[in-house]
Design an enzyme around this catalytic site. Structure first.
Site, mmCIF file in Angstrom:
data_model
loop_
_atom_site.group_PDB
_atom_site.id
_atom_site.type_symbol
_atom_site.label_atom_id
_atom_site.label_comp_id
_atom_site.label_asym_id
_atom_site.label_seq_id
_atom_site.Cartn_x
_atom_site.Cartn_y
_atom_site.Cartn_z
ATOM 1 N N ARG A 97 13.543 -10.358 -1.091
ATOM 2 C CA ARG A 97 13.529 -9.402 -2.194
ATOM 3 C C ARG A 97 14.632 -9.701 -3.213
ATOM 4 O O ARG A 97 14.471 -9.477 -4.397
ATOM 5 C CB ARG A 97 13.694 -7.978 -1.633
ATOM 6 C CG ARG A 97 13.989 -6.883 -2.637
ATOM 7 C CD ARG A 97 12.792 -6.664 -3.553
ATOM 8 N NE ARG A 97 13.033 -5.657 -4.577
ATOM 9 C CZ ARG A 97 13.697 -5.855 -5.717
ATOM 10 N NH1 ARG A 97 14.238 -7.033 -5.974
ATOM 11 N NH2 ARG A 97 13.825 -4.880 -6.595
ATOM 12 N N TYR A 98 15.806 -10.144 -2.699
ATOM 13 C CA TYR A 98 16.958 -10.429 -3.564
ATOM 14 C C TYR A 98 17.206 -11.929 -3.530
ATOM 15 O O TYR A 98 17.056 -12.565 -2.480
ATOM 16 C CB TYR A 98 18.191 -9.650 -3.074
ATOM 17 C CG TYR A 98 17.923 -8.164 -3.012
ATOM 18 C CD1 TYR A 98 17.931 -7.411 -4.183
ATOM 19 C CD2 TYR A 98 17.624 -7.533 -1.820
ATOM 20 C CE1 TYR A 98 17.655 -6.053 -4.146
ATOM 21 C CE2 TYR A 98 17.349 -6.164 -1.768
ATOM 22 C CZ TYR A 98 17.361 -5.434 -2.942
ATOM 23 O OH TYR A 98 17.072 -4.101 -2.906
ATOM 24 N N ARG A 101 19.521 -13.388 -0.721
ATOM 25 C CA ARG A 101 19.448 -12.796 0.620
ATOM 26 C C ARG A 101 17.998 -12.713 1.087
ATOM 27 O O ARG A 101 17.131 -12.313 0.311
ATOM 28 C CB ARG A 101 20.016 -11.362 0.619
ATOM 29 C CG ARG A 101 21.510 -11.277 0.566
ATOM 30 C CD ARG A 101 21.967 -10.021 -0.153
ATOM 31 N NE ARG A 101 21.815 -10.172 -1.597
ATOM 32 C CZ ARG A 101 21.944 -9.198 -2.483
ATOM 33 N NH1 ARG A 101 22.202 -7.969 -2.094
ATOM 34 N NH2 ARG A 101 21.789 -9.425 -3.771
ATOM 35 N N CYS A 110 12.738 -1.222 19.066
ATOM 36 C CA CYS A 110 14.050 -0.592 18.917
ATOM 37 C C CYS A 110 14.390 0.106 20.220
ATOM 38 O O CYS A 110 13.493 0.520 20.954
ATOM 39 C CB CYS A 110 14.009 0.465 17.812
ATOM 40 S SG CYS A 110 14.071 -0.216 16.163
ATOM 41 N N CYS A 114 14.141 6.182 15.558
ATOM 42 C CA CYS A 114 14.787 7.186 14.704
ATOM 43 C C CYS A 114 13.693 7.932 13.950
ATOM 44 O O CYS A 114 12.826 7.315 13.329
ATOM 45 C CB CYS A 114 15.706 6.512 13.693
ATOM 46 S SG CYS A 114 17.007 5.544 14.452
ATOM 47 N N CYS A 117 13.075 6.874 10.307
ATOM 48 C CA CYS A 117 12.865 5.439 10.050
ATOM 49 C C CYS A 117 12.056 5.198 8.770
ATOM 50 O O CYS A 117 11.004 5.794 8.584
ATOM 51 C CB CYS A 117 12.136 4.803 11.230
ATOM 52 S SG CYS A 117 11.828 3.029 11.018
ATOM 53 N N ARG A 119 11.057 2.093 7.964
ATOM 54 C CA ARG A 119 10.146 0.973 8.208
ATOM 55 C C ARG A 119 9.180 1.353 9.331
ATOM 56 O O ARG A 119 8.865 0.552 10.192
ATOM 57 C CB ARG A 119 10.959 -0.292 8.518
ATOM 58 C CG ARG A 119 10.246 -1.563 8.049
ATOM 59 C CD ARG A 119 11.106 -2.795 8.243
ATOM 60 N NE ARG A 119 11.939 -3.110 7.111
ATOM 61 C CZ ARG A 119 13.173 -3.597 7.202
ATOM 62 N NH1 ARG A 119 13.721 -3.825 8.374
ATOM 63 N NH2 ARG A 119 13.866 -3.874 6.115
ATOM 64 N N ASP A 278 14.906 7.445 1.906
ATOM 65 C CA ASP A 278 13.754 6.816 1.272
ATOM 66 C C ASP A 278 12.561 7.769 1.340
ATOM 67 O O ASP A 278 12.528 8.679 2.169
ATOM 68 C CB ASP A 278 13.415 5.510 2.005
ATOM 69 C CG ASP A 278 14.524 4.483 1.847
ATOM 70 O OD1 ASP A 278 14.962 4.276 0.699
ATOM 71 O OD2 ASP A 278 14.946 3.900 2.863
ATOM 72 N N ASP A 315 17.418 2.955 -2.394
ATOM 73 C CA ASP A 315 16.434 1.908 -2.617
ATOM 74 C C ASP A 315 15.362 2.553 -3.475
ATOM 75 O O ASP A 315 14.638 3.435 -3.001
ATOM 76 C CB ASP A 315 15.858 1.448 -1.269
ATOM 77 C CG ASP A 315 15.928 -0.044 -1.128
ATOM 78 O OD1 ASP A 315 15.357 -0.727 -1.995
ATOM 79 O OD2 ASP A 315 16.554 -0.507 -0.162
ATOM 80 N N LYS A 322 17.722 -1.871 -4.418
ATOM 81 C CA LYS A 322 18.897 -1.034 -4.167
ATOM 82 C C LYS A 322 19.771 -0.923 -5.396
ATOM 83 O O LYS A 322 20.049 -1.919 -6.045
ATOM 84 C CB LYS A 322 19.750 -1.677 -3.064
ATOM 85 C CG LYS A 322 19.219 -1.471 -1.679
ATOM 86 C CD LYS A 322 20.325 -1.805 -0.667
ATOM 87 C CE LYS A 322 19.744 -1.882 0.722
ATOM 88 N NZ LYS A 322 18.871 -3.072 0.876
#
Ligand SMILES: *Cc1c(COP(=O)(O)O)cnc(C)c1O
Length: 356
Positions: A97-98, A101, A110, A114, A117, A119, A278, A315, A322
């Site tokens: 995306r960047y 990075r 996981c 969470c 989450c 994602r 998000d 984001d 971001k």
């Protein structure tokens, strides 16, 4: 108990959970309704994380891991892919995306699911762990893209993998391009601190330059086991940053965040980002209005050193990327939205979501 054994003993069903805590009506309603919905994001909690949960229905640890019926209400502006990461998935397991990075979706697993989450379309999706063929393709991509200087290992949580498989992912990145800085994104020190074994730490240290970027949201997550896990990483020479999500009913007050950030700094962890929520599907009950986030940050800036103060960031929904939530990115307001300029220059909206 070994960490592998603790992973096997995770709580994944209503029956297991009800042996340990008595459910509130909102929690019971999730179980009653979610079972028939294939898209519902399943229950998954380690014994360690559950040991931090108190009997209080509003407990901040409990809110992060025990699902509630509000999760099944989707707003039209919410999405299973709120950052539009699919668009930047240059390979099945690589998000670029960047410019400098790239992010590897190492595994969909996981230690703890969470409830906030972002994602959630990927985590626990059954896509499993990156395969040797996928790693080879990632290596070729990194070799061909000299502009990439940092690779983020994410998912899911890369520390769900056994050491050997994790190190193979890191070594594939190293083999492609020697100098790449590795970032290990993980919630494991809070969710499964026993995973941070001396053998793991030695293996990570051999693969430096490498930074641990941890996900921690509440000072109670920094109990004795987590503190010992962080000390093993720090003593082993792994620099640590933390990311926190601003969550309603969990940490949306200056006192809680001050205690968390001070606790992190005293354990050798630099608070890196405080993320605005998000627009992930079924997370509206967690989101804090931006106006409140700014107010909390103003108070924290008076109380904390720059070392203890993370960057408050969002984001931008719609794939804007971001940005720090500072005045220089704010373009104004329109109706029920704030308008922001992205780093690339476009204008993006974030809803106000203030109580009327
Ligand atoms: C957040 C993120 C990064 C890293 O951004 P930093 O601001 O450097 O922490 C890289 N790639 C993706 C896809 C991200 O979401």
């Amino acid at each position: 108990m070994s960490w592998q054994e603790e992973l096997r003993q995770r709580v994944r069903s209503r029956e297991q959970l009800e042996r340990l805590i008595s459910l509130t009506p909102e929690e019971r309603a999730w179980f009653a309704r979610a079972g028939s919905r294939p898209e519902s994001f399943g229950l998954n909690i380690t014994p360690h994380f559950l040991s931090l949960v108190s009997g209080d229905p509003g407990d901040p640890i409990r809110r992060q891991c025990v699902p509630r019926v509000e999760e099944l209400s989707f707003l039209p502006r919410e999405s299973g892919d709120p950052l539009e990461e699919e668009k930047h998935r240059v390979l099945p397991r690589l998000i670029h995306r960047y410019r400098d990075r790239a992010l590897i979706l190492v595994t969909d697993r996981c230690a703890v699911a969470c409830r906030h989450c972002f994602r959630r379309n990927f985590a626990g999706s059954g896509e499993g762990t990156v395969s040797p063929e996928e790693l080879r393709a990632i290596g070729e991509y990194l070799a061909a893209h000299g502009e990439i200087g940092e690779v983020i290992l994410s998912g899911g949580d890369p520390l769900s993998l056994e050491d050997g498989r994790l190190f193979a992912v890191m070594d594939a990145v190293r083999a492609a391009r020697e100098g790449i800085v590795l970032r290990l994104g993980t919630r494991t020190p809070a969710a499964l601190p026993s995973r941070i074994t001396p053998r793991l730490v030695r293996g990570l240290a051999r693969r430096r330059p490498l930074w641990g970027v941890l996900h921690l949201n509440h000072p109670r997550e920094l109990g004795p086991e987590c503190t010992a896990a962080l000390a093993r990483l720090v003593d082993g020479g792994i620099p640590l940053l933390s990311q926190t999500v601003l969550l309603r009913g969990v940490n949306d007050d200056p006192e809680t965040l001050e205690e968390l950030f001070r606790g992190l700094v005293s354990r050798g962890v630099k608070p890196y980002y405080l993320f605005q929520g998000d627009l992930a599907r079924g997370t509206a009950h967690f989101r804090v209005p931006l106006s409140r986030g700014w107010e909390i940050m103003r108070i924290l800036r008076r109380r904390l050193s720059a070392m203890a103060l993370p960057v408050y960031a969002v984001d931008l929904p719609g794939g804007g990327g971001k940005i720090p939530l500072t005045e220089s990115f704010l373009r104004g307001e329109e109706g029920d939205s704030w308008l922001f300029q992205s780093v690339e220059g476009g204008v993006f909206r974030y809803p106000k979501e203030e109580e009327k």
